[in-house]
Design a protein around this motif. Structure first.
Motif: not given
Length: 378
Positions: A1-22
């Protein structure tokens, strides 16, 4: 399962952070082409985020072609042949220092002919009073696109100023507005053609040579003497376009004599060529009547006159104009390719109003008086 630390995204939206990481993992190969991604629900539960957040991230990836859906099977990474290393999307911007120009100096390079400019020379109060007046008076008209050759209000103002103050007769339709002298040099080269050879003063403002050569034209440097370009250089050159600054040529400060000016005009007639008259410093003539321009001395429609407000007002005002012989107006329109005027409409209206109300001439008189006083005290 792919894993990302959402809390490290600074002030950008969660969906955009997830999009960038994938996206980053796909481009770096951490997630290979053809791999199946977790279902939206499973990934949302695994990362502790909402289902809609994952849906938005997957939707962006799908729209950009990074992933694809397969009926009753889920999301898969598209077949992508990554040939370039992706940018590090997590890298922070390295912002430039925003210096206070009034403390750091004028920012003018040593090889610029406007190096005498002092911020205190600029008529700040009158200019910004004019800006406010123009915005109030013209409103939405300022949001419209400028005609390609420039706004009529400014072309009329310049024509009227030149006739009244300089004794230069030019119809408004002959006047072309552009973002400074260097832009207009390029317009001249495109209009006349890069197959011509352009003769320039040696020494001269270095940007003249750079602009002409940048358009693909050939340049010949012609030796300056005490009265202008040496006669021998004019006779020997293969050039058929002559770019000269008859008044206070930069950096030599030579002002061409009347005899030399007529020699330039005769040269153009004999070569069936053109002269580009670069008149950047002429507003500050001293004393008495301004020196007659080549444009006004020309009886054969061979002089293209260029001047700029960067020297007479401020280097930050990237606005200039050229006067075309009547016979070149249609040629200019064809060569310009219908490009829009490079000067914003607001700037054109402000300068027109500044000229029409007499503020520009007041400013020139004040600067001339100050320069005369400085010269007398030396």
């Amino acid at each position: 399962m792919i894993t990302y630390n959402i809390s490290q995204r600074s002030d950008e939206p969660k969906y955009y952070y997830l999009y960038k990481q994938i996206k980053k993992d796909i481009l770096t190969g951490a997630i290979a082409s053809g791999d199946k991604l977790p279902s939206k629900r499973n990934l949302a539960e695994h990362l502790g985020i909402s289902l809609i957040t994952v849906e938005n991230a997957y939707s962006m990836l799908k729209d950009e072609g990074y992933i694809e859906t397969r009926e009753r099977s889920g999301y898969y990474v598209s077949r992508i042949n990554v040939q370039a290393k992706p940018h590090d999307m997590m890298k922070k911007l390295d912002f430039l220092p925003e210096t206070d120009d009034t403390k750091a100096g004028s920012g003018i390079e040593e090889n610029e002919p406007t190096k005498e400019f002092e911020p205190s020379d600029f008529p700040t109060s009158l200019y910004f009073k004019t800006v406010r007046s123009v915005i109030s008076d013209y409103g939405e008209r300022l949001l419209k696109k400028s005609p390609n050759e420039g706004c009529a209000i400014l072309r009329n103002s310049i024509a009227n100023y030149l006739m009244r103050y300089r004794g230069i007769i030019a119809q408004p339709k002959q006047i072309i507005i552009g973002s400074g002298a260097e832009h207009l040099y390029g317009c001249v080269s495109r209009m006349l053609g890069k197959e011509h050879i352009y003769g320039i003063e040696d020494p001269s403002y270095m940007q003249i040579q750079k602009v002409y050569e940048g358009t693909g034209a050939k340049v010949e440097k012609l030796m300056m003497g005490k009265e202008g370009i040496e006669t021998a250089a004019l006779d020997m050159t293969k050039a058929d376009v002559l770019h000269v600054t008859p008044f206070h040529s930069y950096p030599s400060k030579v002002t061409a004599t009347v005899a030399k000016r007529f020699e330039y005009l005769k040269w153009a007639e004999n070569r069936n060529g053109y002269i580009v008259e670069d008149d950047f410093d002429s507003e500050f003539f001293m004393p008495g009547k301004p020196i007659e321009t080549l444009y006004m001395m020309d009886a054969d429609d061979r002089v293209i006159y260029i001047n700029t407000f960067s020297n007479s007002l401020s280097p930050s005002i990237r606005m200039g104009y050229m006067i075309l012989p009547m016979g070149l107006i249609d040629r200019y329109k064809k060569s310009s390719g219908g490009y829009s005027c490079t000067v914003p409409v607001l700037d054109q209206y402000v300068l027109a109003e500044f000229i029409n109300k007499g503020y520009f001439e007041q400013h020139l008189s004040r600067i001339r008086r100050r320069r005369k006083m400085n010269k007398n005290t030396k």
